[in-house]
Design an enzyme around this catalytic site. Structure first.
Site, PDB file in Angstrom:
ATOM      1  CE  LYS A   1     -20.078 -56.030  73.099  1.00 48.79           C
ATOM      2  NZ  LYS A   1     -19.604 -54.630  73.148  1.00 48.79           N
TER       3      LYS A   1
ATOM      4  CB  SER B   1     -18.038 -51.185  74.945  1.00 47.94           C
ATOM      5  OG  SER B   1     -19.126 -50.742  75.712  1.00 47.94           O
TER       6      SER B   1
ATOM      7  CB  SER C   1     -21.203 -53.367  76.457  1.00 54.71           C
ATOM      8  OG  SER C   1     -20.619 -53.076  75.208  1.00 54.71           O
TER       9      SER C   1
HETATM   10  N1  GLN Z   1     -20.744 -47.473  78.525  1.00 52.05           N
HETATM   11  C1  GLN Z   1     -21.142 -46.787  77.348  1.00 52.05           C
HETATM   12  C2  GLN Z   1     -22.640 -46.799  77.209  1.00 52.05           C
HETATM   13  O1  GLN Z   1     -23.275 -47.448  77.989  1.00 52.05           O
HETATM   14  C3  GLN Z   1     -20.436 -47.343  76.153  1.00 52.05           C
HETATM   15  C4  GLN Z   1     -21.034 -48.556  75.569  1.00 52.05           C
HETATM   16  C5  GLN Z   1     -20.262 -49.078  74.419  1.00 52.05           C
HETATM   17  O2  GLN Z   1     -19.164 -48.611  74.132  1.00 52.05           O
HETATM   18  N2  GLN Z   1     -20.850 -50.027  73.732  1.00 52.05           N
HETATM   19  O3  GLN Z   1     -23.182 -46.166  76.350  1.00 52.05           O
END
Ligand code: GLN
Length: 488
Positions: free
Chosen positions: A79, A178, A154
């Protein structure tokens, strides 16, 4: 069959049996990237030459029977928040455009020592804030099972790269879901580790009390193999306690769910969930029951507050972490000529951050501001303790907890873009696990009538990764969902 669609377990064996070389395996991934990534758009940077050089070095180690790890010669995608020395690391944000770190993250160093082949960096929501990979400055990634749908987020670039057979595994980060949500949407296995199990040194922070790092793979076995290499104390990350790292693969060999009690929280099996998701998860639980597990209905009474707690704590911490991006030490700075330093910052941040980042910085600055701090931030911290206690109580009676990962399968690109609250609701089943610092494993358990993957979440007490992987492994030995491939 393409070599790149293999799991680590199969490829590692074949490499040792000299059925093919790491160079051939790596080339097969690079070919898959060329074939599919114009559509999928999982990668932000592809490191073709250095990947092939990594592969040649791995082949030399394998030929001399000196491979240091199962992961030697296995191609991985990272990532784009893992610092990679001299290689673009951008968090998919214009504010870090073309940023090249001066050092490797601890996890990257560990994988390099294991003989990894680093294919490149994968797309993410900007600074990992999102559930769809749509807030990236590179544009959105597409779900390999249906290009009109999001891969989740994400870590959507990582999950899509694995699902499209562009790499054998990837690393992702999970602050509120994510790793698990994109794993579920793309039909792969994703492990969110206990807070502190894996070093975060050199990984761009989102919300520091919630962030964690983990493997995104084609099976629970593969996740165990990756976790083995990256877990453990790191002197550069004070949140990594000196808790012994088990031999995860040896634990898998003993995997057995007979006599295990699985808790099903009533707050997670609710009306709003897509009936196809609910049914697939229940059918998966039946598989474990046939192998001797017992079921117990439980309650996690503060679950309804999990999302609210998360969406106070997370933006607060995001706003604090984003303060360092001023365009002076990192990133290109502003394009408009500033009249003074304040305007330099103003222009850098105004131009560099996307809309979702600005929303989070504003929300977080508000919840941390004097006069509101106690009403929001302190209160959320108190409720956080209640959410943690729910899990502590539950684990007195059950070994693991099982829930769906998400209330639905992958949604269409653009469907939630104009409605942040609807987007935040995506995280309803995943965020409490981060709030409580627990590990959670997402495994594929079937498909919807639209042929979109469905995921099941297995949650355990702190540092119970071995147990979660055992449950996932037992399930995967009985089923073949994890062997389905999105792209040929
Ligand atoms: N979808 C969640 C957010 O937008 C989690 C993001 C993540 O785990 N990096 O905060």
């Amino acid at each position: 069959m393409n070599l790149s669609s293999l799991a680590i377990q199969e490829a590692a064996t074949a490499l040792r049996e000299k059925k093919f070389s790491s160079v051939e395996l790596t080339q097969s991934c690079l070919d898959a990237i060329k074939k599919h990534d114009g559509d999928v758009r999982a990668f932000t940077t592809v490191c073709e030459e250095s990947a092939l050089a990594n592969a040649r070095a791995a082949d030399a180690l394998l030929a001399a029977n000196k491979a240091p790890s199962i992961l030697t010669g296995i191609p991985v995608a990272l990532k784009d928040v893992f610092c990679t020395k001299g290689i673009n690391t951008t968090a998919a944000s214009n504010i870090l455009k073309d940023f090249k770190p001066a050092y490797d993250a601890t996890t990257v160093k560990k994988l390099a020592a294991a003989g990894m082949v680093m294919l490149g960096k994968t797309n993410t929501d900007e600074f990992t804030c999102g559930s769809s990979t749509e807030t990236s400055c590179y544009g959105t990634t597409h779900n390999p099972w249906n290009l009109d749908c999001t891969p989740g987020g994400s870590s959507g670039g990582s999950s899509a790269a694995v699902a499209a057979g562009e790499c054998l595994y990837a690393l992702g980060t999970d602050t509120g879901g994510s790793i698990r949500q994109p794993a579920a949407y793309c039909g792969i296995t994703g492990l969110k580790v206990t807070y502190g199990r894996v070093s975060r040194f050199g990984v761009i922070s989102m919300a520091s009390s919630l962030d964690s790092i983990g493997p995104m793979t084609k099976s629970a076995w593969d996740s165990a193999a990756v976790l083995q290499e990256i877990a453990g104390h790191d002197e550069h990350d004070t949140t990594t306690p000196n808790v012994a790292v088990p031999d995860y693969l040896a634990e898998l060999a003993k995997a057995d769910v007979a006599g295990m009690t699985i808790g099903l929280p009533k707050e997670y099996f609710i009306k709003g969930t897509d009936p196809e998701v609910d049914a697939a998860v229940r059918t998966a639980i039946e598989v474990l029951v046939k192998k001797g597990a017992k079921i117990k209905e439980i309650s996690l009474p503060h679950s309804p507050y999990g999302l609210a707690v998360y969406y106070v704590l997370c933006p607060s911490e995001v706003s604090a972490n984003m303060a360092r991006y001023d365009g002076i030490r990192m990133g290109p700075g502003p394009t408009k000529e500033p009249k003074d330093l304040a305007e330099y910052y103003f222009n850098t941040r105004g131009e560099g951050f996307g809309a979702e980042m600005k929303r989070r910085i504003m929300m977080g600055t508000y919840t941390l501001s004097s006069g509101y701090y106690d009403a929001y931030y302190t209160k959320a911290q108190k409720v956080r303790t209640l959410v943690m206690r729910d899990f502590d109580e539950a684990f007195k009676d059950v070994d693991v907890i099982i829930t769906p990962v998400t209330p639905s399968t992958a949604f269409k690109i653009g469907e939630n873009s104009n409605d942040p609250v609807k987007m935040y609701l995506e995280d309803i089943f995943t965020v409490s696990v981060n709030v409580a610092g627990l590990p959670g494993l997402a495994v594929p358990v079937g498909f919807s009538s639209q042929k979109m993957p469905i995921g099941m979440q297995i949650i355990g007490p702190m540092f119970s990764e071995a147990k979660l992987l055992q449950v996932g492994h037992v399930y995967q030995q009985e089923t073949s969902w994890h062997k389905e491939r999105a792209m040929k």
